[in-house]
Design a protein around this motif. Structure first.
Motif, PDB file in Angstrom:
ATOM      1  N   GLY A   1      21.293   9.752   7.967  1.00 36.28           N
ATOM      2  CA  GLY A   1      20.762   8.649   7.169  1.00 36.28           C
ATOM      3  C   GLY A   1      20.153   7.554   8.023  1.00 36.28           C
ATOM      4  O   GLY A   1      19.041   7.088   7.760  1.00 36.28           O
ATOM      5  N   LEU A   2      20.867   7.123   9.072  1.00 39.54           N
ATOM      6  CA  LEU A   2      20.333   6.077   9.949  1.00 39.54           C
ATOM      7  C   LEU A   2      19.143   6.570  10.763  1.00 39.54           C
ATOM      8  O   LEU A   2      18.222   5.804  11.051  1.00 39.54           O
ATOM      9  N   THR A   3      19.135   7.841  11.121  1.00 37.94           N
ATOM     10  CA  THR A   3      17.978   8.412  11.826  1.00 37.94           C
ATOM     11  C   THR A   3      16.742   8.359  10.931  1.00 37.94           C
ATOM     12  O   THR A   3      15.659   7.966  11.371  1.00 37.94           O
ATOM     13  N   ILE A   4      16.918   8.724   9.672  1.00 40.53           N
ATOM     14  CA  ILE A   4      15.800   8.661   8.707  1.00 40.53           C
ATOM     15  C   ILE A   4      15.334   7.220   8.543  1.00 40.53           C
ATOM     16  O   ILE A   4      14.131   6.933   8.576  1.00 40.53           O
ATOM     17  N   ILE A   5      16.278   6.296   8.374  1.00 42.40           N
ATOM     18  CA  ILE A   5      15.926   4.882   8.196  1.00 42.40           C
ATOM     19  C   ILE A   5      15.168   4.357   9.403  1.00 42.40           C
ATOM     20  O   ILE A   5      14.157   3.667   9.270  1.00 42.40           O
TER      21      ILE A   5
ATOM     22  N   SER B   1       0.864  -1.182   0.000  1.00 36.57           N
ATOM     23  CA  SER B   1       0.000   0.000   0.000  1.00 36.57           C
ATOM     24  C   SER B   1       0.901   1.233   0.000  1.00 36.57           C
ATOM     25  O   SER B   1       2.107   1.152   0.241  1.00 36.57           O
ATOM     26  N   ILE B   2       0.311   2.387  -0.234  1.00 31.88           N
ATOM     27  CA  ILE B   2       1.075   3.631  -0.238  1.00 31.88           C
ATOM     28  C   ILE B   2       1.723   3.872   1.122  1.00 31.88           C
ATOM     29  O   ILE B   2       2.783   4.489   1.216  1.00 31.88           O
ATOM     30  N   ASP B   3       1.094   3.340   2.194  1.00 36.30           N
ATOM     31  CA  ASP B   3       1.658   3.488   3.536  1.00 36.30           C
ATOM     32  C   ASP B   3       2.971   2.727   3.694  1.00 36.30           C
ATOM     33  O   ASP B   3       3.760   3.034   4.581  1.00 36.30           O
ATOM     34  N   TYR B   4       3.190   1.710   2.857  1.00 38.78           N
ATOM     35  CA  TYR B   4       4.429   0.941   2.895  1.00 38.78           C
ATOM     36  C   TYR B   4       5.410   1.382   1.810  1.00 38.78           C
ATOM     37  O   TYR B   4       6.599   1.479   2.057  1.00 38.78           O
ATOM     38  N   ILE B   5       4.899   1.603   0.612  1.00 39.18           N
ATOM     39  CA  ILE B   5       5.809   1.811  -0.515  1.00 39.18           C
ATOM     40  C   ILE B   5       6.591   3.112  -0.402  1.00 39.18           C
ATOM     41  O   ILE B   5       7.770   3.158  -0.763  1.00 39.18           O
ATOM     42  N   THR B   6       5.980   4.154   0.129  1.00 43.79           N
ATOM     43  CA  THR B   6       6.700   5.423   0.258  1.00 43.79           C
ATOM     44  C   THR B   6       7.853   5.317   1.254  1.00 43.79           C
ATOM     45  O   THR B   6       9.002   5.611   0.902  1.00 43.79           O
ATOM     46  N   PRO B   7       7.598   4.870   2.510  1.00 50.94           N
ATOM     47  CA  PRO B   7       8.729   4.729   3.424  1.00 50.94           C
ATOM     48  C   PRO B   7       9.757   3.698   2.946  1.00 50.94           C
ATOM     49  O   PRO B   7      10.961   3.914   3.093  1.00 50.94           O
ATOM     50  N   LEU B   8       9.293   2.600   2.354  1.00 52.57           N
ATOM     51  CA  LEU B   8      10.204   1.559   1.897  1.00 52.57           C
ATOM     52  C   LEU B   8      11.123   2.075   0.789  1.00 52.57           C
ATOM     53  O   LEU B   8      12.326   1.824   0.800  1.00 52.57           O
ATOM     54  N   SER B   9      10.583   2.819  -0.151  1.00 58.42           N
ATOM     55  CA  SER B   9      11.426   3.355  -1.220  1.00 58.42           C
ATOM     56  C   SER B   9      12.411   4.387  -0.676  1.00 58.42           C
ATOM     57  O   SER B   9      13.558   4.455  -1.133  1.00 58.42           O
TER      58      SER B   9
END
Length: 133
Positions: A97-101, A29-37
């Protein structure tokens, strides 16, 4: 008025990116694909920026695999660069970067793990709906 001129050194980086996706249809879903990408983008960006500081290294590889195990997706990311500092706490790092991840991992109800490997390695596990062909 001061005018500063900066010269950029352009380095040719020969990089091999290996992506393995196993034979499942995964409903993102968009809730997964945006953070995952964004997570994948951060992993790749950090590898390209920091993993290969020397141009003398022959093989520069980035490996990404995504597979389903039970009701979870397991994303593995690694490179064969210089690796992570031994004392790095991936959950409380000064690295942006790790904070964002980590923040994006929380958004998808996932868990992030540091993997032992040559270079830097991470495993991201998160729940997902799935079905077979």
């Amino acid at each position: 008025m001061n005018l500063k001129i900066y010269h950029m050194l352009m380095l040719k980086i020969s990089l091999k990116i290996i992506v393995i996706v196993y034979w499942w249809i995964i409903e993102f879903s968009i809730d997964y694909i945006t953070p995952l990408s964004l997570i994948i983008n951060e992993f790749v960006t950090n590898s390209v920026k920091y993993a290969f500081p020397s141009t003398n290294q022959n093989e520069k590889n980035i490996f990404l695999s995504i597979k389903v195990v039970d009701d979870e997706v397991i994303l593995k990311f690694k490179d064969n660069g210089i690796g992570l500092p031994e004392d790095l706490n991936i959950y409380n790092s000064p690295s942006l970067g790790l904070t964002i991840i980590n923040n994006l991992t929380v958004q998808i109800n996932g868990e992030l793990f540091k993997e032992d490997c040559e270079g830097a390695g991470f495993k991201l596990v998160f729940p997902i709906k799935w079905w077979f062909f």
